[in-house]
Design a protein around this motif. Structure first.
Motif: not given
Length: 543
Positions: A471-475, A280-283, A441-451
């Motif tokens: 992620p350990a690296e948020s960006e 999930l890539i949120g912006g 799917i039972d796992t969401i890997m998420a990044t972006g502004g919303g996260t």
């Protein structure tokens, strides 16, 4: 080579960002610069490729200074960007795409919906290629926009020498090489990546046969996988602009959300396969990426796209056309917006932190076990900019049910929460469709502004029933584009090898059960019914 550093450049909807990463995926420094956006008419959204390039240059030189690195320590560069359409004429001069005929505005932004009728026309063709776009083309893709330009701005159409997806334009501007990405062309231009060709009969059938006649010169006939080195790297002018040495390697680019997928999907919290996970890539919008070894055709979910993100894997892409922008619309269009912003400034917090704290206070005051339960009688349908997936209907509109004759900060906080929940219900809907077609799917890997918003994260975990891995690296989007630079430099032999070395998992949020799960089950049924109700209203009014 692995002792060097890599720059990832991400061009989003409202800003450009650049980040410097080491070979293990740790970000050393980052810089952001805003970009201009014009809205000359309803549903028209435009930008300037020159303005975007200048913002990239400021970010590159700024991030190098912040990191206190000599330019020759940078071993490779990768670009990602929104899937916006760039139009260039003779000598690479920008051509206008705007009704104002302002030449500077030569970019039709991804979220521009001027080509809704052209998309409908293309969908009526019923061509086989549409099987690989989730069953229908979206006005956010490039062929409807091209058709709109041909129909509505014939002077621009006749003078156009090159039509670029924005990520590919950045590579062209950097290297002078007209190399298009397998990601951009497959996902947004109907290139048949699994066959390695454009479909001549499709373009002729929809009224764009001149592109076939030119040998696809204007939209690309050199199409390569993301991360492959382009030409000799940075040419002299671009090197001066960006503050880097000539010939610094540049990788074939990728769409911004797909860069996020590359920055996320290599995390290994356990030994399970890609079939169980979802990026999930949120912006401004949200994109939802799932990959499989075999093609899966799902109506309303874009794809399947071959090798568009991870080489030799088939990509299914869901999405919501307005998430971050919808949340902000709800906040900043409120009569209490100024009061909220003043409070946030006085407290040294963001408006989101102020609203989140208010929700917790309201829940405690009402004796509720979770703030989620505050919206029992308040429901939002988040289709304010149409629905990308899985309904694939850009004509849908949003709605709010459960309003009162009051407009306090508490009311704004509740509307804000109900909006975030509605976005999470949309994510749940997309996951259900994916799981109905072979995924588990039972796992969401998420990044972006919303996260970066705790309420956004918790509501997504509890509503979807999936654990969230951050992620350990948020960006992670910047990391994904830096990975392309690392592959172009030769530091890693492939995108997959770079993902394994540079993706690292961090915090994990588990979903809750019990009364909160039951509560969201009921609200999700309301969410689904609100769409059905809207269709019934439309039917009544069409009589």
């Amino acid at each position: 080579m692995k002792n060097g550093f890599f720059i990832g450049c991400d061009v989003g909807t409202t800003s450009v960002r650049a980040g410097i990463f080491d070979a293990s995926g740790v970000m050393i420094a980052a810089r952001t610069h805003p970009i201009q956006i014009w809205r000359p008419e309803n549903q028209f959204v435009e930008q300037s490729s020159q303005d975007i390039w200048e913002a990239c240059c400021r970010c590159f030189t700024g991030v190098l200074a912040e990191a206190d690195l000599e330019p020759d320590r940078i071993r490779g560069v990768g670009f990602d960007a929104t899937c916006s359409l760039v139009v260039l004429g003779e000598d690479d001069r920008p051509l206008p795409v705007s009704p104002s005929h302002t030449g500077e505005q030569n970019v039709i932004v991804w979220m521009d919906h001027r080509a809704v009728s052209e998309a409908a026309q293309i969908n009526q063709s019923g061509h086989e290629v549409l099987r690989y776009t989730g069953g229908s083309i979206s006005p956010e893709m490039q062929t409807p926009k091209l058709l709109w330009l041909k129909n509505n701005m014939p002077q621009t159409w006749s003078k156009a020498e090159k039509f670029f997806d924005l990520p590919d334009y950045l590579v062209y501007r950097s290297t002078g090489e007209d190399v298009r990405s397998l990601c951009t062309t497959t996902c947004k231009w109907t290139y048949s990546g699994h066959l390695g060709k454009w479909e001549d009969d499709f373009f002729r059938q929809i009224g764009l046969g001149s592109l076939v006649d030119s040998g696809y010169r204007q939209i690309g006939n050199r199409i390569r996988p993301a991360g492959e080195p382009v030409g000799s790297g940075l040419h002299e002018q671009a090197a001066r602009d960006l503050g880097l040495p000539v010939n610094t390697p540049v990788g074939v680019a990728i769409i911004d959300a797909h860069a996020g997928g590359i920055g996320l999907m290599g995390m290994q919290p356990d030994d399970r396969s890609f079939n169980d996970r979802f990026a999930l890539i949120g912006g401004t919008s949200s994109c939802h990426m799932a990959v499989s070894a075999e093609p899966r055709f799902i109506n309303g979910i874009w794809g399947p796209y071959h090798s568009a993100m991870i080489p030799e894997m088939w990509l299914n892409e869901g999405g919501q056309s307005a998430t971050g922008s919808l949340i902000d619309h709800m906040i900043f269009s409120s009569a209490r917006s100024d009061e909220l912003q003043e409070q946030a400034q006085n407290e040294g917090n963001s408006v989101y932190q102020v609203l989140n704290e208010r929700l917790h206070r309201l829940a405690r005051k009402q004796g509720l076990t979770s703030p989620a339960l505050l919206t029992r009688d308040l429901h939002v349908l988040p289709y304010f900019h149409g629905n990308r997936s899985p309904r694939a209907n850009p004509g849908l509109t949003g709605s709010i049910c459960g309003l009162h004759l009051s407009s306090t900060l508490d009311d704004l906080a509740l509307t804000y929460l109900a909006t975030i929940q509605s976005i999470a219900y949309g994510t749940r809907h997309i996951i259900e469709e994916l799981n109905n077609h072979g995924y588990s799917i039972d796992t969401i890997m998420a990044t972006g502004g919303g996260t970066k918003n705790e309420v956004f994260l918790q509501e997504h975990a509890h509503i979807t029933g999936c654990r969230l891995v951050l992620p350990a690296e948020s960006e992670a989007v910047l990391l994904g584009s830096a990975i392309l630079g690392s592959v172009a430099s030769g530091a890693y032999a492939s995108v997959e090898k770079a993902m394994q070395a540079m993706n690292r998992s961090g915090r994990i949020i588990e979903p809750v059960g019990g009364s909160v799960k039951h509560y969201h089950g009921g609200k999700y049924r309301v969410f689904r019914k609100m769409h059905d109700d809207q269709l019934s209203y439309n039917e009544i009014m069409s009589q």
